[in-house]
Design an enzyme around this catalytic site. Structure first.
Site, PDB file in Angstrom:
ATOM      1  N   TYR A  53       0.833  -1.211   0.000  1.00 43.58           N
ATOM      2  CA  TYR A  53       0.000   0.000   0.000  1.00 43.58           C
ATOM      3  C   TYR A  53       0.867   1.260   0.000  1.00 43.58           C
ATOM      4  CZ  TYR A  53      -2.534   3.931   1.833  1.00 43.58           C
ATOM      5  OH  TYR A  53      -3.017   5.192   2.019  1.00 43.58           O
TER       6      TYR A  53
ATOM      7  N   SER B   6      -0.604  14.567   7.949  1.00 43.96           N
ATOM      8  CA  SER B   6      -1.748  14.184   7.139  1.00 43.96           C
ATOM      9  C   SER B   6      -3.033  14.282   7.947  1.00 43.96           C
ATOM     10  CB  SER B   6      -1.576  12.740   6.650  1.00 43.96           C
ATOM     11  OG  SER B   6      -2.765  12.253   6.063  1.00 43.96           O
TER      12      SER B   6
ATOM     13  N   TYR C  58      -7.500  17.777   2.746  1.00 44.06           N
ATOM     14  CA  TYR C  58      -8.284  17.806   1.531  1.00 44.06           C
ATOM     15  C   TYR C  58      -9.435  18.783   1.745  1.00 44.06           C
ATOM     16  CZ  TYR C  58      -5.758  13.481   0.592  1.00 44.06           C
ATOM     17  OH  TYR C  58      -4.767  12.557   0.388  1.00 44.06           O
TER      18      TYR C  58
ATOM     19  N   THR D 183      -4.152  19.592  -0.480  1.00 38.57           N
ATOM     20  CA  THR D 183      -3.899  18.687  -1.601  1.00 38.57           C
ATOM     21  C   THR D 183      -4.977  18.899  -2.653  1.00 38.57           C
ATOM     22  OG1 THR D 183      -2.834  17.032  -0.192  1.00 38.57           O
ATOM     23  CG2 THR D 183      -3.732  16.262  -2.285  1.00 38.57           C
TER      24      THR D 183
ATOM     25  N   ARG E 275      -5.382   2.553  -8.249  1.00 29.48           N
ATOM     26  CA  ARG E 275      -4.266   1.829  -7.633  1.00 29.48           C
ATOM     27  C   ARG E 275      -4.465   0.325  -7.787  1.00 29.48           C
ATOM     28  NH1 ARG E 275      -4.131   6.023  -2.505  1.00 29.48           N
ATOM     29  NH2 ARG E 275      -4.014   7.866  -3.846  1.00 29.48           N
TER      30      ARG E 275
ATOM     31  N   LYS F  68      -0.721  21.721  -2.827  1.00 24.43           N
ATOM     32  CA  LYS F  68       0.106  20.558  -3.135  1.00 24.43           C
ATOM     33  C   LYS F  68      -0.512  19.807  -4.307  1.00 24.43           C
ATOM     34  CE  LYS F  68       1.752  16.267  -0.870  1.00 24.43           C
ATOM     35  NZ  LYS F  68       1.132  15.274  -1.777  1.00 24.43           N
TER      36      LYS F  68
ATOM     37  N   HIS G 153       1.739  13.436  -6.116  1.00 19.00           N
ATOM     38  CA  HIS G 153       1.172  12.540  -5.112  1.00 19.00           C
ATOM     39  C   HIS G 153       1.950  11.221  -5.045  1.00 19.00           C
ATOM     40  CE1 HIS G 153      -2.718  12.595  -2.726  1.00 19.00           C
ATOM     41  NE2 HIS G 153      -2.199  11.433  -2.382  1.00 19.00           N
TER      42      HIS G 153
ATOM     43  N   ARG H 217       0.690   8.321  -7.166  1.00 19.26           N
ATOM     44  CA  ARG H 217      -0.456   7.552  -6.671  1.00 19.26           C
ATOM     45  C   ARG H 217      -1.794   8.019  -7.235  1.00 19.26           C
ATOM     46  NH1 ARG H 217       0.855   4.655  -2.091  1.00 19.26           N
ATOM     47  NH2 ARG H 217      -1.150   4.925  -1.032  1.00 19.26           N
TER      48      ARG H 217
ATOM     49  N   ASP I 148       8.162  17.487  -3.930  1.00 17.39           N
ATOM     50  CA  ASP I 148       8.263  16.125  -3.393  1.00 17.39           C
ATOM     51  C   ASP I 148       8.158  15.147  -4.554  1.00 17.39           C
ATOM     52  OD1 ASP I 148       5.582  15.308  -3.997  1.00 17.39           O
ATOM     53  OD2 ASP I 148       4.845  15.996  -2.069  1.00 17.39           O
TER      54      ASP I 148
ATOM     55  N   GLY J 272      10.148  11.166  -5.334  1.00 17.81           N
ATOM     56  CA  GLY J 272      11.342  10.494  -5.838  1.00 17.81           C
ATOM     57  C   GLY J 272      12.645  10.878  -5.188  1.00 17.81           C
TER      58      GLY J 272
ATOM     59  N   ARG K   3       7.744   8.398   1.548  1.00 17.46           N
ATOM     60  CA  ARG K   3       7.942   6.966   1.798  1.00 17.46           C
ATOM     61  C   ARG K   3       9.175   6.672   2.660  1.00 17.46           C
ATOM     62  NH1 ARG K   3       5.916   7.105  -3.604  1.00 17.46           N
ATOM     63  NH2 ARG K   3       4.000   5.853  -3.854  1.00 17.46           N
TER      64      ARG K   3
END
Length: 358
Positions: A22, A104, A128, A154, A163, A225, A249, A252, A281, A283, A305
């Site tokens: 996930y 978040s 959101y 966001t 996904r 964002k 994102h 995603r 953001d 990578g 991540r």
């Protein structure tokens, strides 16, 4: 643990498979997920030689906040599934390093709990825009009362991305609380680990007028964002935002959009000469990635991540180690490229590699 990839491997080996999948997976064919990292590799650094780099200053000012290095923490949801204290551990780590954490809305710790865990921290709240306007306003007011320094909206998620790998692995409903939205119309989505995107949760009819409305709710700076183009950046400027986070994102949402680093220069060109700060953001895994983003004009980068992998490894200590690794790699990259401060970095230091067809 000598690189961020080591933390990811540890998490892959130790997290429940559905949780790791996930967090690590992207949307659809995951083109954008993989390109976020590959795009950094297409950029090459042109070092400046014979410069005095015996003393290096990595510090920056972000929305009026001094940070010792320009690497912050992205909003990632349900962090207690890492097997740690979740967002409170992340907040303590960020605070101890003097950097920014974006919490978040779908955290497993409340706005107030995180503020209590890091009373001197640089905390921002991600959210959101819900169909429930009262919930949206209440979250902003709670953040302001708790001492948060900015609101991050966001804007790339009117609905959830496709996904596929979540579906392939069956999904699941984790037994975790989402305290920031308890008592609202929130409900988990059946068969999914993601406790967001219920059919009545997020509005598909949002426009830039909603960002203007958010601006009226508090005195906090508002950052959007999910910007990936100059056109969107112009609309953000017209809406009066204080900052732009160039982001897809984490690959995603819509698969096939540009890598964040490939979209950065276009956004910088639009915002140049304004007071709107631009961040990135997506990578970022190496100190040289950070250097490349700063050289193209980003004020700071944010990581998502890798923080999850650090939490899985050793909670607060693991997150701190992740930040320390990136900070130290950035310092080394600056020394080897002839830069004694982040102000020395500029786009002339970069070129495209021979394998690039862009």
């Amino acid at each position: 643990m000598i690189s961020l990839d080591d933390f990811e491997k540890y998490a892959r080996d130790n997290l429940p498979k559905k949780v790791f999948n996930y967090v690590s997976n992207g949307a659809a064919d995951q083109q954008t997920l993989h390109d976020n990292r590959n795009a950094f590799k297409r950029l090459r650094i042109r070092p400046r030689v014979l410069r005095d780099v015996s003393k290096r200053d990595l510090s920056a000012t972000i929305i009026g906040q001094h940070v010792p290095f320009p690497i912050g923490i992205c909003p990632t949801a349900i962090q207690k599934l890492s097997g740690s204290d979740g967002e409170t551990a992340t907040a303590r780590a960020a605070s101890s390093m003097g950097t920014i954490m974006i919490l978040s809305t779908y955290a497993t710790c409340s706005i107030e709990e995180v503020a209590h865990a890091a009373p001197t921290g640089h905390l921002w709240l991600q959210m959101y825009l819900f169909t429930d306007r009262k919930l949206t306003a209440d979250l902003i007011h709670r953040a302001e009362r708790a001492g948060y320094k900015a609101i991050v909206v966001t804007i790339d998620s009117p609905i959830a991305g496709n996904r596929l790998n979540d579906e392939r692995y069956g999904g699941f409903n984790p037994a975790v609380r989402i305290p920031n939205v308890e008592g609202s119309s929130y409900r988990p989505v059946s068969g999914s680990v993601q406790p967001a995107y219920g059919p009545d949760e997020l509005s598909e009819s949002l426009t830039w007028s909603d960002i203007r409305w958010v601006k009226t709710l508090s005195s906090l700076p508002v950052i959007v964002k999910g910007i990936l183009s100059g056109d969107a950046a112009r609309e953000a400027l017209a809406a009066g935002v204080d900052g732009i986070l160039v982001s897809n994102h984490g690959g995603r949402q819509l698969d096939g959009v540009p890598a964040s680093i490939d979209a950065l220069a276009e956004v910088i060109a639009v915002t140049q000469g304004t007071n709107v700060e631009v961040y990135l953001d997506g990578g970022v895994r190496l100190g040289t990635d950070v250097l490349k983003a700063l050289a193209l004009g980003a004020r700071a980068v944010f990581i998502g991540r890798p923080v999850w992998w650090g939490l899985t490894y050793k909670g607060e200590e693991g997150v701190r180690k992740v930040l320390e690794l990136l900070r130290d790699e950035l310092s080394l990259a600056m020394a080897l490229s002839g830069c004694s401060s982040v102000g020395d970095l500029g786009p002339s230091m970069l070129t495209r590699g021979p394998s690039s067809n862009l």
